[in-house]
Design an enzyme around this catalytic site. Structure first.
Site, short mmCIF file in Angstrom:
data_model
loop_
_atom_site.label_atom_id
_atom_site.label_comp_id
_atom_site.label_asym_id
_atom_site.label_seq_id
_atom_site.Cartn_x
_atom_site.Cartn_y
_atom_site.Cartn_z
N HIS A 111 0.94 -1.40 -0.03
CA HIS A 111 0.56 -0.14 -0.36
C HIS A 111 0.77 1.29 0.00
O HIS A 111 1.00 2.67 0.93
CB HIS A 111 -0.65 0.20 0.85
N HIS A 185 -9.84 1.55 1.41
CA HIS A 185 -9.74 0.73 2.47
C HIS A 185 -10.42 0.55 3.01
O HIS A 185 -10.11 0.21 4.58
CB HIS A 185 -8.16 0.22 2.82
N GLU A 313 -11.39 -4.08 -2.01
CA GLU A 313 -10.62 -2.90 -2.17
C GLU A 313 -10.66 -2.84 -3.98
O GLU A 313 -9.94 -3.89 -4.19
CB GLU A 313 -9.30 -3.44 -1.33
#
Length: 351
Positions: A111, A185, A313
């Site tokens: 991420h 998220h 996601e």
């Protein structure tokens, strides 16, 4: 329609942290902060005038920076970038030049690195009330941040409609070739954040998942979901076929996906009657059941535990920057990155 802004605290960088509330005429309300572009709450007004808050988060914005949360870090409701999900060995090659990125998940990057978009204070770019409440944030990721080349300017745009559709939309431009793959998220629990999500029912419009190595990094192979626990082509309870100790953390490749906005996944709670539909322009959905959650006191005094929420996601294939037959995630000067995802909430009919 309404939109409000409240000061919450001053970040250690000296920047102000705000909480914005977007409301529609039905009473649906979403609270979003310019810290991490975090969706803090998404409240659905029920017929009895109480609310069902369907995303996990904290009552106090300062808790997103607390030592305990950072120790059990979960990207609760946050923007993820420059690159969503995992990059193998935190290494990319662009036009023959190799770049070593920061590594924050063992030997890999997750991420966007140690301080991704989820921990940044975003500039408030636009606030509009009509025709729908709209909120826009901007963040300039400087050349070399987390090892990525190029100055990347990113805008995220939130909008809440009268049809109970909350959308987020990303736009990005760069001055050097770079790797970009953005997502958001939120952890959903359609029962006001209470209990675990094993009895929620999920449908994902994907007949393949992406194979992963031991570090959960995609390796370029596809696995058909037919006759496996990963078959969510029809609605089924999350806990029907799972290994409860492992949960789900797989990337599903949406069938026949174009860049048009289309339905990619759905989730529903038999308890609350809420149906959540997810539309997106991107071709993959990471389904994560929150088994890494734990030791966090969330909103309304609820103690979050493993599997208190699930994530769907939306992004391009993880590690695509290193796998030539995966979708392109290279952004070049003059090109414009764009992705849009819509959460549509459908309440049960009142009889």
């Amino acid at each position: 329609m309404a939109l409000s802004k409240q000061f919450r605290f001053k970040h250690y960088s000296g920047e102000d942290i705000y909480l914005f509330s977007l409301r529609n005429a039905k009473g649906t309300e979403v609270a979003i902060s310019n810290y991490g572009a975090i969706i803090v709450s998404l409240k659905i007004k029920k017929p009895d005038k109480t609310y069902n808050d369907i995303v996990l988060g904290f009552d106090d914005m300062k808790d997103y920076l607390s030592e305990n949360y950072l120790k059990h870090y979960a990207y609760l409701g946050a923007a993820c970038g420059r690159y969503a999900n995992r990059i193998k060995n935190g290494r990319i090659t662009l036009d023959g030049k190799e770049y070593q990125l920061s590594r924050n998940m063992g030997n890999d990057q997750l991420h966007g690195g140690k301080e991704g978009f989820d921990k940044k204070v975003w500039e408030v770019l636009k606030i509009e009330e009509k025709p729908n409440p709209v909120l826009e944030f901007n963040y300039l990721s400087k050349d070399g941040e987390e090892g990525f080349p190029g100055n990347l300017e990113t805008i995220i745009r939130f909008e809440l409609t009268e049809e109970d559709e909350l959308s987020y939309e990303y736009f990005a431009q760069t001055d050097k070739p770079t790797a970009v793959n953005l997502t958001h998220h939120s952890y959903f629990n359609l029962n006001n954040g209470q209990g675990t999500i094993g009895d929620h029912h999920v449908k994902i419009y994907a007949s393949n998942i992406l194979a992963q190595d031991e570090g959960l990094v995609c390796n370029g192979e596809f696995i058909p979901v037919a006759n496996t626990p990963y078959d969510f082509m029809k609605f089924k309870a999350i806990n029907k076929d799972w290994d409860a100790s492992k949960g789900y953390d797989q990337c599903f490749v949406i069938d026949n996906k174009t860049s048009d906005l289309s339905l990619v996944a759905e989730a529903k709670s038999l308890q609350s009657g809420i149906l959540l539909q997810i539309f997106s322009t991107v071709p993959a959905v990471q389904f994560y059941t929150g088994q890494g959650l734990g030791n966090l006191k969330g909103k309304n005094g609820i103690q979050y535990e493993p599997c208190s929420g699930f994530c769907l996601e939306t992004h391009k294939h993880p590690n695509a920057i290193n796998i030539p037959h995966f979708p392109n995630t290279v952004l070049r000067p003059g090109d414009k990155y764009h992705q849009k995802t819509v959460y549509k909430i459908i309440q049960p009919e009142v009889k």
